[in-house]
Design an enzyme around this catalytic site. Structure first.
Site, PDB file in Angstrom:
ATOM      1  CB  THR A 140      -2.619   0.621 -14.105  1.00 38.63           C
ATOM      2  OG1 THR A 140      -2.306   0.691 -12.645  1.00 38.63           O
ATOM      3  CG2 THR A 140      -1.182   0.665 -15.071  1.00 38.63           C
ATOM      4  N   GLY A 141      -5.513   2.107 -12.899  1.00 36.76           N
ATOM      5  CA  GLY A 141      -6.605   1.785 -12.246  1.00 36.76           C
ATOM      6  C   GLY A 141      -7.975   2.250 -12.955  1.00 36.76           C
ATOM      7  CE1 TYR A 175      -9.028   9.247 -14.276  1.00 36.82           C
ATOM      8  CE2 TYR A 175      -6.941  10.041 -14.478  1.00 36.82           C
ATOM      9  CZ  TYR A 175      -8.076  10.177 -14.314  1.00 36.82           C
ATOM     10  OH  TYR A 175      -8.546  11.737 -13.875  1.00 36.82           O
ATOM     11  CG  ASP A 199      -6.632  11.453  -5.516  1.00 34.48           C
ATOM     12  OD1 ASP A 199      -6.271  12.089  -4.585  1.00 34.48           O
ATOM     13  OD2 ASP A 199      -7.296  11.985  -6.375  1.00 34.48           O
ATOM     14  N   GLY A 236      -9.299   5.030  -5.418  1.00 32.54           N
ATOM     15  CA  GLY A 236      -7.896   4.360  -5.679  1.00 32.54           C
ATOM     16  C   GLY A 236      -6.796   5.153  -4.803  1.00 32.54           C
ATOM     17  CG  ASP A 284      -1.944   0.939   1.556  1.00 29.30           C
ATOM     18  OD1 ASP A 284      -1.560   2.238   0.507  1.00 29.30           O
ATOM     19  OD2 ASP A 284      -2.904   0.993   2.026  1.00 29.30           O
ATOM     20  CG  ASN A 337      -9.419  14.221 -10.084  1.00 28.11           C
ATOM     21  OD1 ASN A 337      -9.638  15.403  -9.933  1.00 28.11           O
ATOM     22  ND2 ASN A 337      -9.606  13.395  -9.076  1.00 28.11           N
TER      23      ASN A 337
END
Ligand code: AR6
Length: 169
Positions: free
Chosen positions: A123-124, A126, A34, A32, A10, A24
């Site tokens: 990669t999540g 987005y 963020d 995620g 993590d 973003n």
């Protein structure tokens, strides 16, 4: 050249000088990485982000750029927020994703950070394919001209870890 290290875990728990947030452009939080960073880091980070929106970035942080704030209650000293591109099958946005890594390391150099932890940006939510995201991350970190001594990629899943490991070899 910086040492590249892979860790499964993590990003909010990393004891490094700076952790990179897959943010973003609003800089005002999300899911995620963020979400986890703001949740664990506490309100100080969001306050710093609001201040950036009120001053340097009234229209938000552009995709591919990076900016630092304090890290609140996280073990790190700074959070470097970067905005990855949303994946598109029709348009090649690789240069923007590479820019996230380069710009984050440039900001890390300005701060004097010696150890920096990155998630697999884009990669999540987005939607960037992990294999290509890992390739770009490793290639860009390897080629970066930086005083950072350790670049640590923190991967949430065993799959992500294995994919990064394959590109590191
Ligand atoms: N530590 C390490 N990696 C993580 C963690 C964590 N705590 N949580 C998720 N991952 P994402 P993006 C992995 O969606 O694709 C937000 O809403 C995750 O499995 O965090 O750049 C922002 O506000 C994935 O492999 O970032 C933006 O709106 C990787 O980290 C948007 O998501 C990145 O996933 C940004 O999307």
């Amino acid at each position: 050249m910086a040492e590249l290290v892979l860790v499964r875990g993590d990003i909010t728990e990393q004891e490094v000088d700076a952790v990179v947030n897959a943010a973003n452009s609003t800089l005002l939080g999300g899911g995620g990485v963020d979400g986890a960073i703001h949740r664990k880091g506490g309100p100080e980070i969001l306050a710093a982000c609001r201040e950036l929106r009120a001053t340097e970035y009234p229209d938000g942080l552009p995709t591919g750029k990076a900016v630092a704030t304090s890290a609140g209650k996280l073990p790190a000293r700074w959070v470097i927020h970067t905005v990855g591109p949303v994946y598109s099958a029709r348009e090649d946005r690789s240069a923007l994703l590479a820019s996230c890594y380069r710009e984050s390391l440039r900001v890390a150099d300005e701060l004097g950070a010696r150890t920096v932890a990155f998630p697999a940006v884009s990669t999540g939510v987005y939607g960037w394919p992990m294999d290509d995201g890992a390739r770009l991350a490793i290639e860009t970190a390897r080629a970066a001209d930086t005083a950072v001594e350790q670049i640590r990629f923190v991967l949430f899943s065993a799959d992500a870890y294995d994919t990064f490991a394959a590109h590191l070899r």
